[in-house]
Structures are given as structure tokens and as C-alpha cells.
Design an enzyme around this catalytic site. Structure first.
Site, PDB file in Angstrom:
ATOM      1  N   GLU A  73       0.699  -1.023  -0.081  1.00 57.10           N
ATOM      2  CA  GLU A  73       0.486   0.290   0.137  1.00 57.10           C
ATOM      3  C   GLU A  73       0.689   1.396  -0.124  1.00 57.10           C
ATOM      4  O   GLU A  73       1.118   2.466  -0.669  1.00 57.10           O
ATOM      5  CB  GLU A  73      -1.076  -0.091   1.612  1.00 57.10           C
ATOM      6  N   ASP A  74       2.113   0.814   0.692  1.00 56.48           N
ATOM      7  CA  ASP A  74       2.373   2.707   1.032  1.00 56.48           C
ATOM      8  C   ASP A  74       3.762   2.689   0.333  1.00 56.48           C
ATOM      9  O   ASP A  74       4.871   3.379   0.615  1.00 56.48           O
ATOM     10  CB  ASP A  74       2.972   2.833   2.531  1.00 56.48           C
TER      11      ASP A  74
END
Ligand code: MN
Length: 502
Positions: free
Chosen positions: A87-88
Site C-alpha cells: 500500500e505505502d
């Protein structure tokens, strides 16, 4: 072992601490892949910071550490280390699969898909909930990582803006804590609740804290004497005891109880309880006998959850006694295994797992299947949320059949819900009800502990449409509608239920 997670706030946690923790319960665990995962995540998150200012890797590390406190298996812990990577960072789920294998990648993918359950309108919220349950039903370990992630986020919540704090707290209280409860993960549930409660209702939180002070002070003063007396007595009766310890009621559950008791702290007897852990079930009953022979038990407060476990698997004997000094104290007696089940719930099944095989107990499997059912049957999101709220997130009551079987129902359920829960025939031919041997009306709201006897009317042609007014459960309502539809004929008996669905 007691309270594995509570009160642990490790500053400057390192990978070495994590490995040490794992080796406490898996002495032979090979941590090579874990170390690789840590380096991988550290590099991927390089340069990122948490709101607290510390480097980002502290968060996945704490998440993994929480998973080790739950004594989970290595793939789950490694997934914890990697859970924010897709996600990051610019590393993808494919990179994770290539480096760490499909099992770990699947768990990470499940966690990633959940994202945050941000309340951005009803549609989005319902969609997210659906996604979460799908991920959870595919591999329950996804929810463990989510819990571990959430615990650390709550620990560091003070660094976030107030509105974000409230959102996270609300979601923890309304979604994650009830799921933990249904999975029997008591400790997680309580930590989530207390952290959320403090943020959502700081004044009430303070009020509970100050109300409990006085009675706790008195009890704690007496506790050592009571403990010593119990140990001596058990010993002289040859009952082996592993442990006698005090346990404090957690703040939010004390609060809920206070609200039910007119906010009167003097009506609550288990603010602090004593827990006795014995090696065997027989020892539990023997211990109860000994305690009742030295102190008088309070009538109506002996609960045998060993013979009649709670539906989430909880087992223990509870009794409240009045000691010779007049101190009222609740005593909980259980085996070591019951204790682990009570604290870790479904996660306890990973503690003893053989390679690759974990058997999820039937009750929890039933619950998970219920969720899948609701997912399938409700296309409309508004209806879906209503069902989920009722069937999954509402408080439960436990009632008995005349034979003594335990039936679990949502709070406010009626005899009609009970009847259909047992069998649709019983529902359709329900002619009346006796609650605790007293004739009662069919719209009575049941309470935990009630014994319900449905009076069967064999000549009954169909359920009464009036029942739809007060039947609470989806399954009762569905059955009533189906039965009514089957029997609806004749000129003026038009059934619109089919039309409404379209
Ligand atoms: Mn995270």
C-alpha cells in the site's frame, strides 16, 4: 503468561526483541526468512516517517511483535512485518510473493485489500465490510494481522489529529472489538474497547476510573489474605493449583455494567476477581467445593461455564462468596487450557498446531458461515448493514431449551426467534410459550438464562403475520415470509413480498 499483551509498551523495540519473543514459544523456529522480510520492509519504507516522528519500520515491527505475543505462526508474523509494503511503497504484492512465497503474500494481500474502513458514506462502508469478511473467511490470519496493526495504531494515536483519532476509535469499538469478541479473543477485545472508550468519551472514562478507586482500594487490601487462605485450604485438600491471581475488570466493560446498575458501583462484585488456575477439570470442581465450604456463596451467582460453555468457547466456573471479614469477592476457576482459550480465543488454536493444520472450532466456523450467508443473500447495501449489525455486532443473549441446550440469540430476541432458531417446524407451529415455566406472550424480550418452552399447536395452518412486527432475527423473518407466501391464496390475500424485492 497471564495478560500477554496488556501494558506492554516497548520503547525502541528491535528485531532482536521480536526474535527473542518468538523463541519463547517456538524454541526451534528458524528466523532467516523473518530477518529477510525485515530488511525488505525497512528498505521499502526507507525515508517514511510515522506521525510520531519515528521511522516507519517501527510500526510493522510492533505489529509483528503483537502477533508474537499472540503466539502465532511464522507466516503470520512475517506478514505483519510486510503488511504496509504494497500500500505505502513501490514494492508490489508480486515482489512479496516472489521473495516470500504465496502463503505470506496471500495474508498481506488480504490486509492490503481491507485498507481502512473509512466511513465515506454508506455504500463505501458496506463495500469495505464485505471485503473484510471475504478476506477473513479465506484466511482468518488476515484479521489477526489487522488486530495487531490496530493495537499499535491505538498505542500511538496521540500523535494524530483529533478527528482522525475519533474515526479510528469508533471503528475499533464498532467493528474490530465485536469481531474479536465473536472469535473469543477477549484480551484484544478489551484493549481495543478501552483505548477507544478513552478517546470517544473522556469524561465517562474518567468517571469510571474515579468510581472504581475506593472499592478497589479496600479489596486490594484484603486480597492477599484471601489469596493465602485459598491456597492453604486448597493445599490441605490436596488440590493442585497452578496459580491464584487477581484480575481487574477492564474499564469499558465495567462502564457497560455500571450503566445497567444505575451507575452504582456498590452493586458490582467483580471489579477485581480472583482467578484460580488448576491442572484439570476435576480440580476446578473440587476447588469450588472447598471454597464454598469455607465461605458462603451468594445465591444466584454460581455460573458453570465449564459444563455450559459460552458460544464463543469461554469456559470457567464463576462464583461470588462472602469471606469471613465480610468482603464480597468473585472467584473464577478454570484449567490452564481454558485460560488460554479465554485470553486468546481462536488464536489459541495456532499454539499447538501441527505443520499446516489448524482446526477452527465449530461454533466459530458457524459464525463465519453465517457471515458468508449474509454476504450472499443481501445485495442491497442498506439491508446488508442492518443484517450485519443485528446478527454479528449486536450483543448476544444465551437462553436454554427445556432440555438444557444453550441457544444464542441477539439481544431483544423474542420466543418467535427462539422457535425458528431451533427448527422451522417449531416456528411455524408455535402456539404459545412458557418462559421459566410461566405462560408468557410471544413478543416478550428474552433475557440470558431464560428457559424457553415453545407450546406446539399442530393444527396451526401458518404463522401469524403479526409476528413480523417483533421477530428480530433474519432467519425467523425469512421463514415467516416464506410460510406466509406458500399459504397466500384466495382473492384478497395478495402477497407483495415478491414484488418489493425487485
Ligand atoms: Mn499498518
Amino acid at each position: 503468561m497471564l495478560s500477554a499483551i496488556k501494558n506492554i509498551q516497548l520503547k525502541n523495540l528491535t528485531l532482536k526483541d521480536l526474535i527473542k519473543k518468538i523463541h519463547e514459544y517456538q524454541p526451534k523456529a528458524n528466523t532467516d526468512l523473518l530477518e529477510l522480510a525485515y530488511d525488505f520492509a525497512k528498505q521499502a519504507h526507507d525515508g517514511q516517517k510515522r506521525a510520531s516522528g519515528s521511522s516507519y519500520i517501527t510500526h510493522p515491527l510492533h505489529t509483528a511483535y503483537n502477533l508474537a505475543l499472540l503466539r502465532l505462526d511464522m507466516p503470520t508474523i512475517i506478514a505483519g512485518v510486510l503488511h504496509d509494503v504494497p500500500e505505502d511503497t513501490d514494492k508490489t504484492i508480486e515482489d512479496i510473493e516472489k521473495n516470500f512465497g504465496a502463503e505470506i503474500a496471500q495474508i498481506v494481500l488480504g490486509v492490503t485489500k481491507l485498507g481502512t474502513l473509512k466511513y465515506r458514506g454508506l455504500e463505501r462502508y458496506a463495500e469495505n465490510l464485505r471485503k473484510m469478511f471475504i478476506a477473513m473467511t479465506k484466511d482468518i490470519r488476515v484479521i489477526f494481522v489487522k488486530f495487531a496493526d490496530r493495537l499499535h495504531n491505538l498505542e500511538t494515536i496521540e500523535y494524530l489529529p483529533k478527528d482522525k483519532q475519533k474515526r479510528i476509535a469508533l471503528e475499533s469499538l464498532e467493528i474490530y472489538a465485536p469481531i474479536a469478541d465473536r472469535l473469543g479473543m477477549n484480551e484484544i477485545k478489551h484493549i481495543l474497547e478501552d483505548a477507544a472508550f478513552r478517546i470517544l468519551a473522556p469524561d465517562e472514562y474518567e468517571w469510571v476510573m474515579s468510581s472504581r478507586k475506593e472499592p478497589e482500594k479496600i479489596l486490594i487490601k484484603n486480597l492477599d489474605k484471601i489469596k493465602k487462605k485459598i491456597l492453604t485450604e486448597l493445599h490441605s485438600h490436596d488440590i493442585k493449583t497452578i496459580l491464584v491471581v487477581g484480575r481487574q475488570k477492564m474499564t469499558y466493560s465495567l462502564y457497560k455494567k455500571l450503566l445497567k446498575k444505575d451507575r452504582d458501583i456498590n452493586q458490582i462484585y467483580d471489579i477485581t476477581a480472583l482467578r484460580i488456575i488448576t491442572p484439570s477439570v476435576a480440580d476446578c470442581y473440587k476447588a469450588m467445593g472447598v471454597i464454598h465450604s469455607i465461605w458462603r456463596p451468594m445465591p444466584g451467582r454460581i455460573k458453570d461455564y465449564i459444563a455450559l460453555p459460552k458460544p464463543n468457547g469461554y469456559q470457567s466456573i464463576h462464583t461470588t462468596v462472602i469471606t469471613d471479614t465480610g468482603q464480597i469477592v468473585e472467584i473464577q476457576i478454570r484449567t490452564q487450557q481454558m485460560h488460554e482459550q479465554a485470553e486468546f480465543g481462536i488464536a489459541a488454536h495456532w499454539h499447538y498446531k501441527e505443520e499446516g493444520s489448524v482446526k477452527i472450532p465449530d461454533e466459530q466456523l458457524k459464525w463465519i458461515n453465517e457471515i458468508i450467508d449474509i454476504q450472499k443473500q443481501t445485495a442491497n447495501n442498506e439491508e446488508y448493514l442492518k443484517e450485519i449489525k443485528l446478527d454479528i455486532f449486536s450483543d448476544r443473549i444465551y437462553v436454554f431449551t427445556p432440555k438444557g441446550d444453550v441457544i444464542e440469540l441477539p439481544e431483544e430476541a423474542t420466543p418467535i426467534d427462539f422457535a425458528y432458531h431451533v427448527h422451522s417446524y417449531l416456528g411455524n407451529h408455535c402456539g404459545g410459550v412458557k418462559i421459566n415455566e410461566k405462560q408468557s406472550s410471544l413478543d416478550t424480550q428474552l433475557k440470558s438464562g431464560d428457559v424457553i418452552e415453545i407450546i406446539v399447536d399442530k393444527n396451526k395452518k401458518q404463522p401469524s403475520s403479526d409476528w413480523l412486527r417483533f421477530a428480530k432475527t433474519r432467519s425467523a423473518r425469512d421463514h415467516i415470509k416464506t410460510a406466509l407466501k406458500k399459504n397466500s391464496h384466495g382473492l384478497f390475500n395478495i402477497d407483495f413480498s415478491g414484488l418489493r424485492k425487485k
